[in-house]
Enzyme design. Structure first.
Site, mmCIF file in Angstrom:
data_model
loop_
_atom_site.group_PDB
_atom_site.id
_atom_site.type_symbol
_atom_site.label_atom_id
_atom_site.label_comp_id
_atom_site.label_asym_id
_atom_site.label_seq_id
_atom_site.Cartn_x
_atom_site.Cartn_y
_atom_site.Cartn_z
ATOM 1 N N ASP A 104 0.890 -1.308 -0.137
ATOM 2 C CA ASP A 104 -0.069 -0.116 -0.113
ATOM 3 C C ASP A 104 0.743 1.179 -0.143
ATOM 4 O O ASP A 104 0.587 2.382 -0.466
ATOM 5 C CB ASP A 104 -0.811 0.230 1.085
ATOM 6 C CG ASP A 104 -2.158 -0.915 1.209
ATOM 7 O OD1 ASP A 104 -2.241 -1.444 -0.184
ATOM 8 O OD2 ASP A 104 -2.904 -0.961 1.857
ATOM 9 N N GLY A 105 2.115 1.208 0.811
ATOM 10 C CA GLY A 105 2.849 2.430 0.647
ATOM 11 C C GLY A 105 3.282 2.662 -0.927
ATOM 12 O O GLY A 105 3.123 3.897 -1.077
ATOM 13 N N ASP B 115 -0.372 11.887 22.160
ATOM 14 C CA ASP B 115 0.881 11.509 21.530
ATOM 15 C C ASP B 115 0.958 11.813 19.969
ATOM 16 O O ASP B 115 2.044 11.942 19.238
ATOM 17 C CB ASP B 115 1.145 10.076 21.638
ATOM 18 C CG ASP B 115 1.625 9.603 23.177
ATOM 19 O OD1 ASP B 115 2.145 10.449 23.832
ATOM 20 O OD2 ASP B 115 1.618 8.609 23.459
ATOM 21 N N ASN C 188 -3.710 8.785 2.475
ATOM 22 C CA ASN C 188 -4.210 8.133 3.823
ATOM 23 C C ASN C 188 -4.411 9.056 4.730
ATOM 24 O O ASN C 188 -5.476 9.302 5.353
ATOM 25 C CB ASN C 188 -3.401 7.137 4.104
ATOM 26 C CG ASN C 188 -3.859 5.767 3.599
ATOM 27 O OD1 ASN C 188 -4.827 5.659 3.135
ATOM 28 N ND2 ASN C 188 -2.935 4.685 4.348
ATOM 29 N N ASP C 189 -3.306 9.693 5.417
ATOM 30 C CA ASP C 189 -3.475 10.592 6.415
ATOM 31 C C ASP C 189 -2.013 11.546 6.637
ATOM 32 O O ASP C 189 -1.112 11.167 5.939
ATOM 33 C CB ASP C 189 -3.503 9.753 7.702
ATOM 34 C CG ASP C 189 -2.406 8.549 7.867
ATOM 35 O OD1 ASP C 189 -1.217 9.065 7.744
ATOM 36 O OD2 ASP C 189 -3.043 7.579 8.278
#
Length: 308
Positions: free
Chosen positions: A70-71, A171, A141-142
């Site tokens: 996916d990367g 965090d 994605n994000d």
């Protein structure tokens, strides 16, 4: 009619040589040209043209084939986000939420591409500006502001459409697309958003003060996140890769952009069913080898003899 040009985007480490040769062999008999980026020049075979500049590479291709996980697929989508072309993902990794085709299905997939026998699944992206107007990133994605050990927690205020909304101490602060809701945001306790939904999901990871619940924004709303005076020096991650380090006073402006990516789907219904199965596997407290141990023994090749 111009010769179709297929660009290949390769996983930086996995061995994709067999698939590269298969694609070039197929292209030789279908009047197609195969292109590679300069970063993958050493992995080219006879007949493949290497393009030195990534922008020139993206401008010349009619479609992309991503060979990796996916990367790799996300990287391929980002390459052509300014002028989207169809991207086919061949999963050379493990789960593979975006990539639909396995290596053994590549020949059939190429045939389907040539026959124009596929559908397009549009994907939204996030446009991120920070530092100054010239510093822009794209995430499918994000985008996440993440704590760096020893450098303080993430402390940031948030504004939606220029109206102050509240602050976070956590965090990590994750802003995800609906597609990215099953990635970092999901592991931080965020909900799964339908890929057909439109908007941005904001999820804090391990919040200790301020806003502690996920927030879903509509597509037209603009998000601004500004680091507070005691925010430390968190990392800025785009689609899981560290892009920069931030500091107190730095701000991110995030906008949602529709149809920035065009993903090839050969069987959308089957792909969605596999996605549901993969999500259920993520919640199991077992490693892949442990799951295999629980699988039933292989069924006999021959049916049992009928008892009369």
């Amino acid at each position: 009619m111009a010769i179709p040009r297929i660009g290949l985007v390769l996983h930086p480490e996995r061995d994709t040589s067999a698939q590269v040769r298969e694609i070039q062999t197929w292209a030789n008999t279908h009047a197609c040209e195969v292109l590679l980026r300069a970063t993958d020049a050493s992995r080219a075979v006879d007949g493949i043209r290497v393009v030195e500049d990534d922008d020139a590479f993206a401008a010349q291709v009619n479609g992309l084939i991503s060979l990796g996980g996916d990367g790799t697929m996300l990287g391929a989508l980002r390459l052509v986000a300014h002028a989207p072309v169809p991207v086919l993902g061949v999963n050379m990794g493990n789960l593979g939420f975006l990539a639909e085709v396995g290596p053994d299905e590549l020949t059939q997939a190429l045939r389907r591409l040539y026959d124009d026998n596929f559908t397009i699944e549009p994907h939204s992206c996030l446009e991120i500006r920070y530092g100054n107007d010239a510093t822009k990133a794209i995430a499918f994605n994000d985008v996440a502001i993440t704590r760096v050990p020893g450098a303080g927690s993430v402390q940031a205020s948030m504004a939606v459409d220029h109206h102050r909304y509240g602050y976070y101490r956590c965090d990590a602060l994750i802003v995800a697309t609906p597609t990215g809701s099953t990635a970092y945001s999901y592991s931080a306790g965020g909900p799964v958003i339908s890929p057909n939904a439109q908007g941005m999901l904001v999820t804090p990871a391990s919040p200790t003060a301020g806003i502690s619940r996920p927030l879903f924004l509509c597509p037209q709303e603009e998000l601004r996140v500004e680091l507070l005076a005691d925010a430390g020096q968190p990392a800025l991650e785009v689609d899981g890769a560290v892009r920069d380090r931030l500091g107190p006073g730095d701000a991110l402006d995030v906008r949602w952009r529709p149809e920035a990516g065009l993903v090839v789907r050969l069987d959308a219904a089957a792909h969605q069913e596999r996605q549901r199965l993969k999500l259920s596997l993520l919640d199991l407290p077992l490693l892949p080898d442990e799951l295999r141990e629980l699988a039933p023994p292989r069924l006999p090749a021959e049916p049992p003899t009928e008892i009369r």
